[in-house]
Motif scaffolding. Structure first.
Motif, PDB file in Angstrom:
ATOM      1  N   VAL A  16       0.877  -1.166   0.000  1.00 21.59           N
ATOM      2  CA  VAL A  16       0.000   0.000   0.000  1.00 21.59           C
ATOM      3  C   VAL A  16       0.921   1.225   0.000  1.00 21.59           C
ATOM      4  O   VAL A  16       1.714   1.415   0.928  1.00 21.59           O
ATOM      5  N   SER A  17       0.823   2.032  -1.048  1.00 24.19           N
ATOM      6  CA  SER A  17       1.659   3.220  -1.168  1.00 24.19           C
ATOM      7  C   SER A  17       0.825   4.371  -1.721  1.00 24.19           C
ATOM      8  O   SER A  17      -0.363   4.208  -2.006  1.00 24.19           O
ATOM      9  N   LYS A  18       1.461   5.520  -1.926  1.00 25.81           N
ATOM     10  CA  LYS A  18       0.772   6.680  -2.486  1.00 25.81           C
ATOM     11  C   LYS A  18       0.194   6.380  -3.859  1.00 25.81           C
ATOM     12  O   LYS A  18      -0.791   6.979  -4.258  1.00 25.81           O
ATOM     13  N   THR A  19       0.807   5.451  -4.573  1.00 21.56           N
ATOM     14  CA  THR A  19       0.344   5.159  -5.933  1.00 21.56           C
ATOM     15  C   THR A  19      -0.739   4.097  -5.973  1.00 21.56           C
ATOM     16  O   THR A  19      -1.253   3.801  -7.050  1.00 21.56           O
ATOM     17  N   GLY A  20      -1.090   3.508  -4.833  1.00 20.03           N
ATOM     18  CA  GLY A  20      -2.161   2.525  -4.802  1.00 20.03           C
ATOM     19  C   GLY A  20      -1.765   1.244  -4.100  1.00 20.03           C
ATOM     20  O   GLY A  20      -0.879   1.235  -3.250  1.00 20.03           O
ATOM     21  N   ILE A  21      -2.419   0.165  -4.501  1.00 22.93           N
ATOM     22  CA  ILE A  21      -2.192  -1.154  -3.907  1.00 22.93           C
ATOM     23  C   ILE A  21      -1.695  -2.074  -5.000  1.00 22.93           C
ATOM     24  O   ILE A  21      -2.234  -2.091  -6.108  1.00 22.93           O
ATOM     25  N   GLU A  22      -0.656  -2.851  -4.675  1.00 18.38           N
ATOM     26  CA  GLU A  22      -0.155  -3.806  -5.665  1.00 18.38           C
ATOM     27  C   GLU A  22       0.334  -5.076  -4.995  1.00 18.38           C
ATOM     28  O   GLU A  22       0.761  -5.062  -3.842  1.00 18.38           O
ATOM     29  N   ASP A  23       0.242  -6.167  -5.750  1.00 18.17           N
ATOM     30  CA  ASP A  23       0.823  -7.426  -5.307  1.00 18.17           C
ATOM     31  C   ASP A  23       2.321  -7.347  -5.542  1.00 18.17           C
ATOM     32  O   ASP A  23       2.773  -6.873  -6.587  1.00 18.17           O
ATOM     33  N   ILE A  24       3.087  -7.812  -4.562  1.00 16.05           N
ATOM     34  CA  ILE A  24       4.543  -7.754  -4.663  1.00 16.05           C
ATOM     35  C   ILE A  24       5.127  -8.879  -3.826  1.00 16.05           C
ATOM     36  O   ILE A  24       4.489  -9.364  -2.896  1.00 16.05           O
ATOM     37  N   SER A  25       6.331  -9.270  -4.129  1.00 15.76           N
ATOM     38  CA  SER A  25       7.036 -10.259  -3.320  1.00 15.76           C
ATOM     39  C   SER A  25       7.789  -9.540  -2.207  1.00 15.76           C
ATOM     40  O   SER A  25       8.370  -8.473  -2.431  1.00 15.76           O
ATOM     41  N   SER A  26       7.763 -10.113  -1.033  1.00 14.89           N
ATOM     42  CA  SER A  26       8.423  -9.490   0.117  1.00 14.89           C
ATOM     43  C   SER A  26       9.907  -9.250  -0.128  1.00 14.89           C
ATOM     44  O   SER A  26      10.453  -8.236   0.311  1.00 14.89           O
ATOM     45  N   ALA A  75       1.750  -5.212   8.995  1.00 16.76           N
ATOM     46  CA  ALA A  75       0.788  -5.705   9.982  1.00 16.76           C
ATOM     47  C   ALA A  75      -0.007  -6.841   9.358  1.00 16.76           C
ATOM     48  O   ALA A  75      -0.118  -6.949   8.132  1.00 16.76           O
ATOM     49  N   VAL A  76      -0.546  -7.690  10.216  1.00 17.18           N
ATOM     50  CA  VAL A  76      -1.433  -8.766   9.772  1.00 17.18           C
ATOM     51  C   VAL A  76      -2.839  -8.170   9.700  1.00 17.18           C
ATOM     52  O   VAL A  76      -3.665  -8.351  10.584  1.00 17.18           O
ATOM     53  N   ASN A  77      -3.033  -7.388   8.663  1.00 20.41           N
ATOM     54  CA  ASN A  77      -4.324  -6.803   8.328  1.00 20.41           C
ATOM     55  C   ASN A  77      -4.464  -6.887   6.815  1.00 20.41           C
ATOM     56  O   ASN A  77      -3.458  -6.955   6.103  1.00 20.41           O
ATOM     57  N   ASP A  78      -5.692  -6.824   6.325  1.00 25.11           N
ATOM     58  CA  ASP A  78      -5.860  -6.830   4.872  1.00 25.11           C
ATOM     59  C   ASP A  78      -5.476  -5.460   4.304  1.00 25.11           C
ATOM     60  O   ASP A  78      -5.324  -4.482   5.033  1.00 25.11           O
ATOM     61  N   HIS A  79      -5.316  -5.425   2.991  1.00 25.90           N
ATOM     62  CA  HIS A  79      -4.839  -4.197   2.354  1.00 25.90           C
ATOM     63  C   HIS A  79      -5.847  -3.047   2.439  1.00 25.90           C
ATOM     64  O   HIS A  79      -5.460  -1.887   2.417  1.00 25.90           O
ATOM     65  N   HIS A  80      -7.124  -3.340   2.579  1.00 27.06           N
ATOM     66  CA  HIS A  80      -8.112  -2.276   2.736  1.00 27.06           C
ATOM     67  C   HIS A  80      -7.920  -1.562   4.072  1.00 27.06           C
ATOM     68  O   HIS A  80      -7.959  -0.325   4.142  1.00 27.06           O
ATOM     69  N   VAL A  81      -7.709  -2.332   5.128  1.00 24.83           N
ATOM     70  CA  VAL A  81      -7.477  -1.749   6.449  1.00 24.83           C
ATOM     71  C   VAL A  81      -6.152  -0.991   6.462  1.00 24.83           C
ATOM     72  O   VAL A  81      -6.071   0.123   6.991  1.00 24.83           O
ATOM     73  N   MET A  82      -5.127  -1.551   5.871  1.00 16.41           N
ATOM     74  CA  MET A  82      -3.824  -0.876   5.841  1.00 16.41           C
ATOM     75  C   MET A  82      -3.913   0.435   5.058  1.00 16.41           C
ATOM     76  O   MET A  82      -3.319   1.442   5.459  1.00 16.41           O
ATOM     77  N   LYS A  83      -4.659   0.441   3.974  1.00 14.59           N
ATOM     78  CA  LYS A  83      -4.834   1.670   3.199  1.00 14.59           C
ATOM     79  C   LYS A  83      -5.570   2.719   4.031  1.00 14.59           C
ATOM     80  O   LYS A  83      -5.171   3.885   4.078  1.00 14.59           O
ATOM     81  N   ALA A  84      -6.639   2.325   4.704  1.00  9.02           N
ATOM     82  CA  ALA A  84      -7.389   3.256   5.543  1.00  9.02           C
ATOM     83  C   ALA A  84      -6.506   3.815   6.654  1.00  9.02           C
ATOM     84  O   ALA A  84      -6.555   5.016   6.958  1.00  9.02           O
ATOM     85  N   TRP A  85      -5.683   2.957   7.270  1.00  7.95           N
ATOM     86  CA  TRP A  85      -4.795   3.405   8.341  1.00  7.95           C
ATOM     87  C   TRP A  85      -3.738   4.366   7.800  1.00  7.95           C
ATOM     88  O   TRP A  85      -3.462   5.413   8.405  1.00  7.95           O
ATOM     89  N   ALA A  86      -3.145   4.019   6.669  1.00  4.91           N
ATOM     90  CA  ALA A  86      -2.121   4.871   6.061  1.00  4.91           C
ATOM     91  C   ALA A  86      -2.687   6.254   5.755  1.00  4.91           C
ATOM     92  O   ALA A  86      -2.050   7.278   6.028  1.00  4.91           O
ATOM     93  N   GLU A  87      -3.892   6.286   5.204  1.00  7.78           N
ATOM     94  CA  GLU A  87      -4.518   7.559   4.872  1.00  7.78           C
ATOM     95  C   GLU A  87      -4.913   8.331   6.128  1.00  7.78           C
ATOM     96  O   GLU A  87      -4.668   9.538   6.227  1.00  7.78           O
ATOM     97  N   ALA A  88      -5.510   7.651   7.096  1.00  7.90           N
ATOM     98  CA  ALA A  88      -5.960   8.310   8.323  1.00  7.90           C
ATOM     99  C   ALA A  88      -4.792   8.882   9.121  1.00  7.90           C
ATOM    100  O   ALA A  88      -4.940   9.912   9.783  1.00  7.90           O
ATOM    101  N   SER A  89      -3.650   8.233   9.044  1.00 10.96           N
ATOM    102  CA  SER A  89      -2.485   8.680   9.806  1.00 10.96           C
ATOM    103  C   SER A  89      -1.647   9.706   9.053  1.00 10.96           C
ATOM    104  O   SER A  89      -0.709  10.269   9.618  1.00 10.96           O
ATOM    105  N   GLY A  90      -1.948   9.929   7.788  1.00  9.60           N
ATOM    106  CA  GLY A  90      -1.170  10.872   6.992  1.00  9.60           C
ATOM    107  C   GLY A  90       0.251  10.423   6.748  1.00  9.60           C
ATOM    108  O   GLY A  90       1.144  11.239   6.530  1.00  9.60           O
ATOM    109  N   ALA A  91       0.467   9.122   6.738  1.00  7.22           N
ATOM    110  CA  ALA A  91       1.834   8.584   6.666  1.00  7.22           C
ATOM    111  C   ALA A  91       2.313   8.247   5.255  1.00  7.22           C
ATOM    112  O   ALA A  91       3.487   7.934   5.072  1.00  7.22           O
TER     113      ALA A  91
END
Length: 162
Positions: A16-26, A75-91
């Protein structure tokens, strides 16, 4: 548990980044340049949201000045929750987020903890790592509640001492 000198495993995660959500290898996400990875038990949870993440946001410029190319929060959260957290925190200007919804990476790293007693299931232990080109340089695991060893100030000190 992953240790100094170990390579980052290759597992599918969501970025989850400024450019959106993508599948990636760790190993791709964490394997290029100097990376600080910090892991939290959960997005929006009190200590993670109020104490852990804000320290990395506040110190992002100092971490970059110390040679860090990328700061990643997992975090062990889905990407929707991580996106919401990233946006809400301004990070999102400073940090990218790794959604490990099934805890596969947490388990592969040996950083999984059972928080079932709190109703949270399997989550990450609160940690931080310094990774250089896909190889772990240092691991900092909290041994008590709170943010001390894995917080941004401790990581800055470790980077400056190296």
């Amino acid at each position: 548990m992953i240790e100094r000198g170990n390579p980052i495993p290759a597992l599918g995660v969501k970025l989850v980044s400024k450019t959106g959500i993508e599948d990636i290898s760790s190993d791709v996400l964490l394997g290029q340049g100097k990376v600080v990875l910090f892991t939290v038990p959960g997005a929006f949870t009190p200590t993670c949201h109020v104490n852990h993440l804000p320290g990395f946001v506040a110190n992002a410029a100092k971490l970059r000045a110390a040679g860090v190319d990328r700061i990643v929060c997992a975090a062990v959260n889905d990407h929707h929750v991580m996106k919401a957290w990233a946006e809400a925190s301004g990070a999102l200007d400073d940090i990218v987020f790794l959604a490990d919804g099934n805890a596969a990476l947490a388990k592969a790293l040996g950083l999984d903890r059972d928080f079932s007693a709190s109703g949270m299931g399997i989550r990450y232990a609160r940690t931080a790592m310094i990774i250089d080109n896909g190889v772990v340089e240092a691991v900092f695991v909290e041994d008590a509640p709170g943010v001390n060893a894995s917080g941004a100030p401790a990581i800055l000190m470790a980077l400056e001492a190296a």
